[in-house]
Enzyme design. Structure first.
Site, PDB file in Angstrom:
ATOM      1  N   THR A  18       0.823  -1.212   0.000  1.00 54.65           N
ATOM      2  CA  THR A  18       0.000   0.000   0.000  1.00 54.65           C
ATOM      3  C   THR A  18       0.857   1.262   0.000  1.00 54.65           C
ATOM      4  OG1 THR A  18      -0.171  -0.361   2.368  1.00 54.65           O
ATOM      5  CG2 THR A  18      -2.149  -0.735   1.100  1.00 54.65           C
ATOM      6  N   ARG A  22       8.974  -1.156   0.386  1.00 48.86           N
ATOM      7  CA  ARG A  22       9.623  -0.691   1.609  1.00 48.86           C
ATOM      8  C   ARG A  22      10.497  -1.805   2.168  1.00 48.86           C
ATOM      9  NH1 ARG A  22       5.737   2.218   5.800  1.00 48.86           N
ATOM     10  NH2 ARG A  22       5.353   3.574   4.030  1.00 48.86           N
ATOM     11  N   SER A 113       8.153   6.367   5.251  1.00 53.02           N
ATOM     12  CA  SER A 113       7.173   6.988   6.142  1.00 53.02           C
ATOM     13  C   SER A 113       7.665   7.095   7.582  1.00 53.02           C
ATOM     14  CB  SER A 113       5.865   6.210   6.045  1.00 53.02           C
ATOM     15  OG  SER A 113       4.852   6.885   6.712  1.00 53.02           O
ATOM     16  N   HIS A 114       6.959   6.452   8.495  1.00 52.82           N
ATOM     17  CA  HIS A 114       7.256   6.587   9.925  1.00 52.82           C
ATOM     18  C   HIS A 114       8.277   5.561  10.397  1.00 52.82           C
ATOM     19  CE1 HIS A 114       4.074   3.836   8.999  1.00 52.82           C
ATOM     20  NE2 HIS A 114       4.367   3.164  10.088  1.00 52.82           N
ATOM     21  N   LYS A 126       7.973   4.778  -3.861  1.00 49.06           N
ATOM     22  CA  LYS A 126       6.552   4.642  -4.174  1.00 49.06           C
ATOM     23  C   LYS A 126       6.264   5.425  -5.439  1.00 49.06           C
ATOM     24  CE  LYS A 126       3.155   6.995  -1.723  1.00 49.06           C
ATOM     25  NZ  LYS A 126       2.081   7.162  -0.748  1.00 49.06           N
ATOM     26  N   ASP A 277       5.081  12.748  10.799  1.00 48.21           N
ATOM     27  CA  ASP A 277       5.986  11.604  10.697  1.00 48.21           C
ATOM     28  C   ASP A 277       7.104  11.839   9.687  1.00 48.21           C
ATOM     29  OD1 ASP A 277       4.503  11.470   8.374  1.00 48.21           O
ATOM     30  OD2 ASP A 277       4.551   9.272   8.325  1.00 48.21           O
ATOM     31  N   ASP A 279       7.706  11.303   6.520  1.00 49.78           N
ATOM     32  CA  ASP A 279       7.478  11.917   5.206  1.00 49.78           C
ATOM     33  C   ASP A 279       6.376  12.969   5.227  1.00 49.78           C
ATOM     34  OD1 ASP A 279       5.546   9.953   5.670  1.00 49.78           O
ATOM     35  OD2 ASP A 279       5.219   9.618   3.533  1.00 49.78           O
ATOM     36  N   ASP A 281       3.109  12.935   6.074  1.00 50.42           N
ATOM     37  CA  ASP A 281       1.693  12.737   5.758  1.00 50.42           C
ATOM     38  C   ASP A 281       0.835  12.459   6.992  1.00 50.42           C
ATOM     39  OD1 ASP A 281       2.726  10.218   6.101  1.00 50.42           O
ATOM     40  OD2 ASP A 281       1.910   9.380   4.243  1.00 50.42           O
ATOM     41  N   ARG A 282       1.473  12.031   8.089  1.00 48.32           N
ATOM     42  CA  ARG A 282       0.678  11.748   9.288  1.00 48.32           C
ATOM     43  C   ARG A 282       0.631  12.957  10.217  1.00 48.32           C
ATOM     44  NH1 ARG A 282       1.459   5.545  11.249  1.00 48.32           N
ATOM     45  NH2 ARG A 282       1.166   4.633   9.191  1.00 48.32           N
ATOM     46  N   THR A 344      -8.003  -0.391   4.593  1.00 45.11           N
ATOM     47  CA  THR A 344      -6.856   0.370   5.081  1.00 45.11           C
ATOM     48  C   THR A 344      -5.937   0.768   3.923  1.00 45.11           C
ATOM     49  OG1 THR A 344      -6.953  -0.747   7.194  1.00 45.11           O
ATOM     50  CG2 THR A 344      -4.836   0.196   6.573  1.00 45.11           C
ATOM     51  N   GLU A 363      -7.868   8.111   8.493  1.00 45.99           N
ATOM     52  CA  GLU A 363      -7.537   6.783   8.989  1.00 45.99           C
ATOM     53  C   GLU A 363      -7.159   6.912  10.453  1.00 45.99           C
ATOM     54  OE1 GLU A 363      -5.747   3.761   6.187  1.00 45.99           O
ATOM     55  OE2 GLU A 363      -4.479   5.490   5.873  1.00 45.99           O
ATOM     56  N   GLU A 364      -7.425   5.848  11.201  1.00 45.64           N
ATOM     57  CA  GLU A 364      -7.113   5.865  12.625  1.00 45.64           C
ATOM     58  C   GLU A 364      -5.611   5.993  12.881  1.00 45.64           C
ATOM     59  OE1 GLU A 364      -5.235   3.156  13.753  1.00 45.64           O
ATOM     60  OE2 GLU A 364      -5.329   2.389  11.701  1.00 45.64           O
ATOM     61  N   SER A 365      -4.813   5.667  11.866  1.00 50.44           N
ATOM     62  CA  SER A 365      -3.371   5.665  12.012  1.00 50.44           C
ATOM     63  C   SER A 365      -2.775   7.050  11.799  1.00 50.44           C
ATOM     64  CB  SER A 365      -2.778   4.689  11.008  1.00 50.44           C
ATOM     65  OG  SER A 365      -3.275   4.997   9.712  1.00 50.44           O
ATOM     66  N   LYS A 376      -2.626  11.684   2.461  1.00 51.67           N
ATOM     67  CA  LYS A 376      -2.959  12.303   3.730  1.00 51.67           C
ATOM     68  C   LYS A 376      -1.925  13.397   3.974  1.00 51.67           C
ATOM     69  CE  LYS A 376      -0.780   8.357   5.927  1.00 51.67           C
ATOM     70  NZ  LYS A 376      -1.101   6.955   5.661  1.00 51.67           N
ATOM     71  N   ARG A 496      -2.573  -6.104  14.174  1.00 53.89           N
ATOM     72  CA  ARG A 496      -3.240  -4.939  14.763  1.00 53.89           C
ATOM     73  C   ARG A 496      -4.631  -5.346  15.237  1.00 53.89           C
ATOM     74  NH1 ARG A 496       0.523  -1.365  13.343  1.00 53.89           N
ATOM     75  NH2 ARG A 496       1.146  -1.030  11.181  1.00 53.89           N
TER      76      ARG A 496
HETATM   77  C1  G1P Z   1      -0.382   1.497   8.181  1.00 51.14           C
HETATM   78  C2  G1P Z   1      -1.671   2.100   8.690  1.00 51.14           C
HETATM   79  C3  G1P Z   1      -2.540   2.515   7.526  1.00 51.14           C
HETATM   80  C4  G1P Z   1      -1.759   3.460   6.618  1.00 51.14           C
HETATM   81  C5  G1P Z   1      -0.445   2.815   6.210  1.00 51.14           C
HETATM   82  C6  G1P Z   1       0.428   3.777   5.414  1.00 51.14           C
HETATM   83  O1  G1P Z   1      -0.658   0.355   7.417  1.00 51.14           O
HETATM   84  O2  G1P Z   1      -2.366   1.195   9.518  1.00 51.14           O
HETATM   85  O3  G1P Z   1      -3.692   3.130   8.028  1.00 51.14           O
HETATM   86  O4  G1P Z   1      -2.494   3.756   5.471  1.00 51.14           O
HETATM   87  O5  G1P Z   1       0.279   2.427   7.378  1.00 51.14           O
HETATM   88  O6  G1P Z   1       0.759   4.904   6.163  1.00 51.14           O
HETATM   89  P1  G1P Z   1      -0.546  -1.130   8.015  1.00 51.14           P
HETATM   90  O7  G1P Z   1       0.836  -1.272   8.593  1.00 51.14           O
HETATM   91  O8  G1P Z   1      -1.578  -1.222   9.097  1.00 51.14           O
HETATM   92  O9  G1P Z   1      -0.817  -2.031   6.853  1.00 51.14           O
HETATM   93 ZN    ZN Z   2       4.047   8.772   6.421  1.00 50.13          ZN
END
Ligand code: G1P
Ligand code: ZN
Length: 543
Positions: A18, A22, A113-114, A126, A277, A279, A281-282, A344, A363-365, A376, A496
């Protein structure tokens, strides 16, 4: 320009998830590894000749080298023009903004990302399409197919491009434009938000602490918050992007952003705390003595968006990922809007945004955003909150508590079990899936199961179906237990567990989220055998 064709053989597992491909930095440093993937992208894209690509990354270790390689390969593959952020930097939302603004064919974003950076950390790449959003599955599948069959890649033999100076250069037949990474993004923010009201807010003494976590948002936050909006110098902390994020984990959660949480719950807390975070986006948002759960943040933003100039005309709809709490659904219902429930991953929002079916997504994340870009956007969420605070003239804690009083409160928490043995985690999920049918109507201490399934989504725009997106067990009182495997971890498996309970009555709402969720936590353990099968006494991270 001499173009070299280099013979190569495929690597296993170059499947973009997604969030792109990575892996550990050491994996990317293997000879041909990055080159193979980049060539697979170029092979998979039709119509690249003479087109414009936007390229940039979050500045993590290996960013600079990777960009030079990608530029030389882009030139060798006939790309017309590369637009690159100065020093190779672009936040993910800024890359999305620039792709859209310049009508580019697409973009390559280098980030994990994070996830941690540095020589032993993670790296990623990506591909985003012309709408500025992550490539849909059809494109990532095509890229993956190419990674498995390519036998060579093409690269220009040329000296490195100077990415530290802005301006135009030529790499063989390809033009390279090095741009200010912040300018286009800042201009877009100025269109959406009431900068004058925000300047007045800061001039009136409003105190914000923005923790950029030594990641990419630093330069953006400094330019916009301290520069354009006049927040005092020092509002942005850890504002210098570092290749290893200062040895920290650039994930704005209660564990890795502990200093910010401590400050916001201290006696001298500022009015607002926020962090982004790796990059950019969070986002997380805190008020004095309160953490705004991302699911609540989406709901509050939706309920107050009309106060913000860019959204004063109303919302087309709201979208949230399935595990995100249903707090936003209640707002949507009240406003007469549809609320879409997607799997997700931000890419599922793209079609809804493009088709004008949603304006806000979350998203909750710690992901919140809108139709202004197709990613995001951390700093956007912070500006959204600032604008809402400025318009309402109330502290964040009052806004959130008032929201719970009006709409009810969705207690919500995510429990992550990290670094599990892959086979054990998969067996847990498979066994649970196999038992879903037998759960319908079952009763757990007074809670009866209304629905138990493995979430599947049919995209209302293109009709594509995504199955197996997470086990959800929904109870008659609105509570939910959700389990899914992370698709972004790079070590072992991450499981999760998402927990949600709805309490409409303000008189019964407590402050302690985990206590409110205790019965559900016990049911989840009972149903999935979490302790026994993971061998863990509890989750690695609770957020
Ligand atoms: C996680 C987050 C999801 C987010 C993704 C990319 O993915 O749960 O909401 O879109 O990072 O930042 P996951 O590790 O759960 O597949
Ligand atoms: Zn990110």
């Amino acid at each position: 320009m001499t173009i070299r064709t280099v013979e190569t053989t495929p690597f296993e597992g170059q499947k973009p998830g997604t969030s792109g491909l990575r892996k550990k930095v050491t994996v990317f440093q293997q000879p041909h590894y990055l080159e193979n993937f980049a060539q697979a992208v170029f092979n998979a894209l039709e119509g690249l000749a003479d087109a414009t690509l936007v390229i940039g990354g979050d500045g993590r270790f290996h960013n600079a080298e990777a960009i030079q390689t990608i530029l030389k390969m882009a030139a060798a593959n006939g790309v017309g023009k590369a637009v690159v952020g100065q020093s190779g930097l672009l936040s993910t939302p800024a890359a999305s903004c620039i792709i859209r603004k310049r009508g580019a064919f697409g973009g390559l974003i280098l980030s994990a990302s994070h996830n941690p950076g540095g020589p032993k950390g993670d790296f990623g790449i990506k591909y985003n399409i012309g709408n500025g959003g992550p490539a849909p599955e059809a494109v990532t599948d095509a890229i993956y197919a190419e990674t498995g069959r390519l036998t060579s890649y093409r690269i220009a033999e040329a000296p490195d491009i100077d990415l530290d100076s802005m301006g135009e250069a030529q790499l063989g037949g390809m033009a390279v434009e090095v741009i200010d990474p912040v300018a286009d993004y800042q201009a877009l923010m100025a269109e959406l938000f009431d900068f004058e009201a925000l300047r007045a807010l800061f001039a009136g003494g409003f105190r914000l602490r923005f923790d950029a976590m030594h990641a990419i948002t630093g330069p953006y936050a400094r330019a916009i918050l301290e520069g354009a909006l006049g927040a005092p110098e020092g509002t942005v902390v850890n504002g210098e992007p570092l290749p290893d994020f200062g040895g920290q984990h650039p994930d704005p959660n209660p564990v890795h952003a502990k200093a910010l949480f401590d400050e916001m719950f201290s006696a001298n807390a500022p009015d607002m705390g926020a962090a982004s975070d790796g990059d950019g986006d969070r986002n997380i948002v805190l008020g004095r003595g309160i953490y705004v759960a991302p699911s609540d943040s989406l709901a509050v933003i939706a309920a107050n968006a009309h106060l913000v100039p860019g959204y004063a005309g109303g919302l087309a709809g709201i979208a949230r990922s399935m595990p995100t709490s249903r707090a936003a659904d209640r707002v949507a219902e009240g406003l007469g809007l549809s609320c879409h429930e997607t799997p997700t991953g931000w890419k599922f929002f793209g079609n809804l945004l493009d088709a004008g079916k949603a304006t806000l997504c979350g998203e909750e994340s710690a992901g919140t955003g809108s139709n202004h870009v197709r990613e995001k956007d951390g700093l956007w969420a912070v500006l959204m909150w600032l604008n809402i605070v400025a318009a309402r003239g109330e502290p964040i804690a009052d806004i959130v508590r008032g929201h719970w009083q009006e709409h009810g409160r969705n207690y919500y928490s995510r429990h992550d079990y990290e670094g599990l043995e892959v086979a054990a985690a998969e067996a847990l999920m498979n066994d649970l899936r196999a038992r879903l049918d037998s759960l319908a109507g079952a009763n757990f201490g007074g809670l009866s199961v209304a629905l138990a399934d493995d979430f599947a989504y049919e995209d209302p725009v293109d009709g594509s179906v995504s199955k197996g997106q997470g086990v959800r067990i929904c109870f008659a009182d609105g509570s939910r237990i959700i389990l899914r495997m992370s698709g972004t971890g790079t070590e072992g498996a991450t499981l999760r567990l998402y927990l949600e309970r709805f309490e409409p009555d303000p008189a019964k709402q407590t402050q302690d989220t985990q206590a409110a969720l205790t019965p559900l936590i016990a049911i989840a353990d009972d149903l999935a055998g979490l302790k026994q099968r993971t061998g863990r006494q509890g989750p690695s991270v609770v957020s």
